[in-house]
Design a protein around this motif. Structure first.
Motif, PDB file in Angstrom:
ATOM      1  N   TRP A  47       0.848  -1.185   0.000  1.00 17.30           N
ATOM      2  CA  TRP A  47       0.000   0.000   0.000  1.00 17.30           C
ATOM      3  C   TRP A  47       0.883   1.234   0.000  1.00 17.30           C
ATOM      4  O   TRP A  47       1.870   1.307   0.735  1.00 17.30           O
ATOM      5  N   ARG A  48       0.543   2.215  -0.844  1.00 13.54           N
ATOM      6  CA  ARG A  48       1.296   3.470  -0.976  1.00 13.54           C
ATOM      7  C   ARG A  48       0.361   4.651  -0.791  1.00 13.54           C
ATOM      8  O   ARG A  48      -0.854   4.534  -0.909  1.00 13.54           O
ATOM      9  N   GLY A  49       0.945   5.819  -0.606  1.00 11.34           N
ATOM     10  CA  GLY A  49       0.180   7.035  -0.358  1.00 11.34           C
ATOM     11  C   GLY A  49      -0.390   7.697  -1.595  1.00 11.34           C
ATOM     12  O   GLY A  49      -1.183   8.628  -1.475  1.00 11.34           O
ATOM     13  N   SER A  50      -0.014   7.238  -2.806  1.00 16.01           N
ATOM     14  CA  SER A  50      -0.560   7.858  -4.011  1.00 16.01           C
ATOM     15  C   SER A  50      -0.686   6.829  -5.139  1.00 16.01           C
ATOM     16  O   SER A  50      -0.010   5.798  -5.146  1.00 16.01           O
ATOM     17  N   PHE A  51      -1.561   7.148  -6.080  1.00 21.12           N
ATOM     18  CA  PHE A  51      -1.757   6.320  -7.271  1.00 21.12           C
ATOM     19  C   PHE A  51      -0.440   6.196  -8.036  1.00 21.12           C
ATOM     20  O   PHE A  51      -0.049   5.092  -8.447  1.00 21.12           O
ATOM     21  N   ASP A  52       0.265   7.318  -8.210  1.00 15.98           N
ATOM     22  CA  ASP A  52       1.519   7.312  -8.970  1.00 15.98           C
ATOM     23  C   ASP A  52       2.580   6.415  -8.330  1.00 15.98           C
ATOM     24  O   ASP A  52       3.334   5.744  -9.033  1.00 15.98           O
ATOM     25  N   GLN A  53       2.645   6.378  -7.011  1.00 10.82           N
ATOM     26  CA  GLN A  53       3.606   5.505  -6.341  1.00 10.82           C
ATOM     27  C   GLN A  53       3.279   4.039  -6.605  1.00 10.82           C
ATOM     28  O   GLN A  53       4.182   3.222  -6.803  1.00 10.82           O
TER      29      GLN A  53
ATOM     30  N   LEU B   2       4.209  -1.444 -18.558  1.00 13.57           N
ATOM     31  CA  LEU B   2       5.123  -0.717 -19.431  1.00 13.57           C
ATOM     32  C   LEU B   2       4.501   0.636 -19.738  1.00 13.57           C
ATOM     33  O   LEU B   2       3.292   0.737 -19.952  1.00 13.57           O
ATOM     34  N   PHE B   3       5.321   1.678 -19.765  1.00 11.78           N
ATOM     35  CA  PHE B   3       4.832   3.009 -20.091  1.00 11.78           C
ATOM     36  C   PHE B   3       4.772   3.181 -21.601  1.00 11.78           C
ATOM     37  O   PHE B   3       5.640   2.703 -22.326  1.00 11.78           O
ATOM     38  N   GLU B   4       3.755   3.877 -22.076  1.00 10.48           N
ATOM     39  CA  GLU B   4       3.567   4.164 -23.490  1.00 10.48           C
ATOM     40  C   GLU B   4       4.225   5.491 -23.827  1.00 10.48           C
ATOM     41  O   GLU B   4       3.932   6.502 -23.201  1.00 10.48           O
TER      42      GLU B   4
ATOM     43  N   LYS C 102       5.409   8.341 -21.330  1.00 10.09           N
ATOM     44  CA  LYS C 102       4.444   9.098 -20.532  1.00 10.09           C
ATOM     45  C   LYS C 102       3.969   8.201 -19.391  1.00 10.09           C
ATOM     46  O   LYS C 102       3.356   7.176 -19.620  1.00 10.09           O
ATOM     47  N   GLN C 103       4.249   8.613 -18.167  1.00 11.43           N
ATOM     48  CA  GLN C 103       3.866   7.799 -17.018  1.00 11.43           C
ATOM     49  C   GLN C 103       2.348   7.677 -16.882  1.00 11.43           C
ATOM     50  O   GLN C 103       1.855   6.703 -16.341  1.00 11.43           O
ATOM     51  N   SER C 104       1.616   8.642 -17.401  1.00  5.92           N
ATOM     52  CA  SER C 104       0.162   8.576 -17.284  1.00  5.92           C
ATOM     53  C   SER C 104      -0.453   7.553 -18.234  1.00  5.92           C
ATOM     54  O   SER C 104      -1.585   7.143 -18.042  1.00  5.92           O
ATOM     55  N   ASP C 105       0.294   7.142 -19.260  1.00  6.02           N
ATOM     56  CA  ASP C 105      -0.186   6.141 -20.210  1.00  6.02           C
ATOM     57  C   ASP C 105       0.651   4.878 -20.064  1.00  6.02           C
ATOM     58  O   ASP C 105       1.835   4.883 -20.370  1.00  6.02           O
TER      59      ASP C 105
END
Length: 66
Positions: free
Chosen positions: A17-23, A35-37, A40-43
């Motif tokens: 469990w982490r404190g953020s979605f990105d973590q 894998l990142f597209e 871009k970390q968001s994709d």
């Protein structure tokens, strides 16, 4: 009120469990589960079926499943 926490879960592994979605996404990437597209970390795409789960209190919800 409990703080929201996030983790990745695949058919093979479950992250901490982490404190953020990105973590949680970063954990999944380090574990080779996504894998990142196009740098871009968001994709990203899952290498195996997986999801990012969100926990707030006793409830666990799926935040993103691909």
């Amino acid at each position: 009120m409990a703080q929201r926490q996030f983790r990745y879960r695949t058919t093979v592994l479950t992250g901490p469990w982490r404190g953020s979605f990105d973590q949680a996404v970063e954990d999944a990437a380090r574990a080779g589960q996504i894998l990142f597209e196009q740098d871009k970390q968001s994709d990203f795409r899952w290498v195996v079926p997986g999801q990012i789960e969100q926990k707030g209190g006793a409830e666990v919800r799926v935040s993103r499943r691909i």
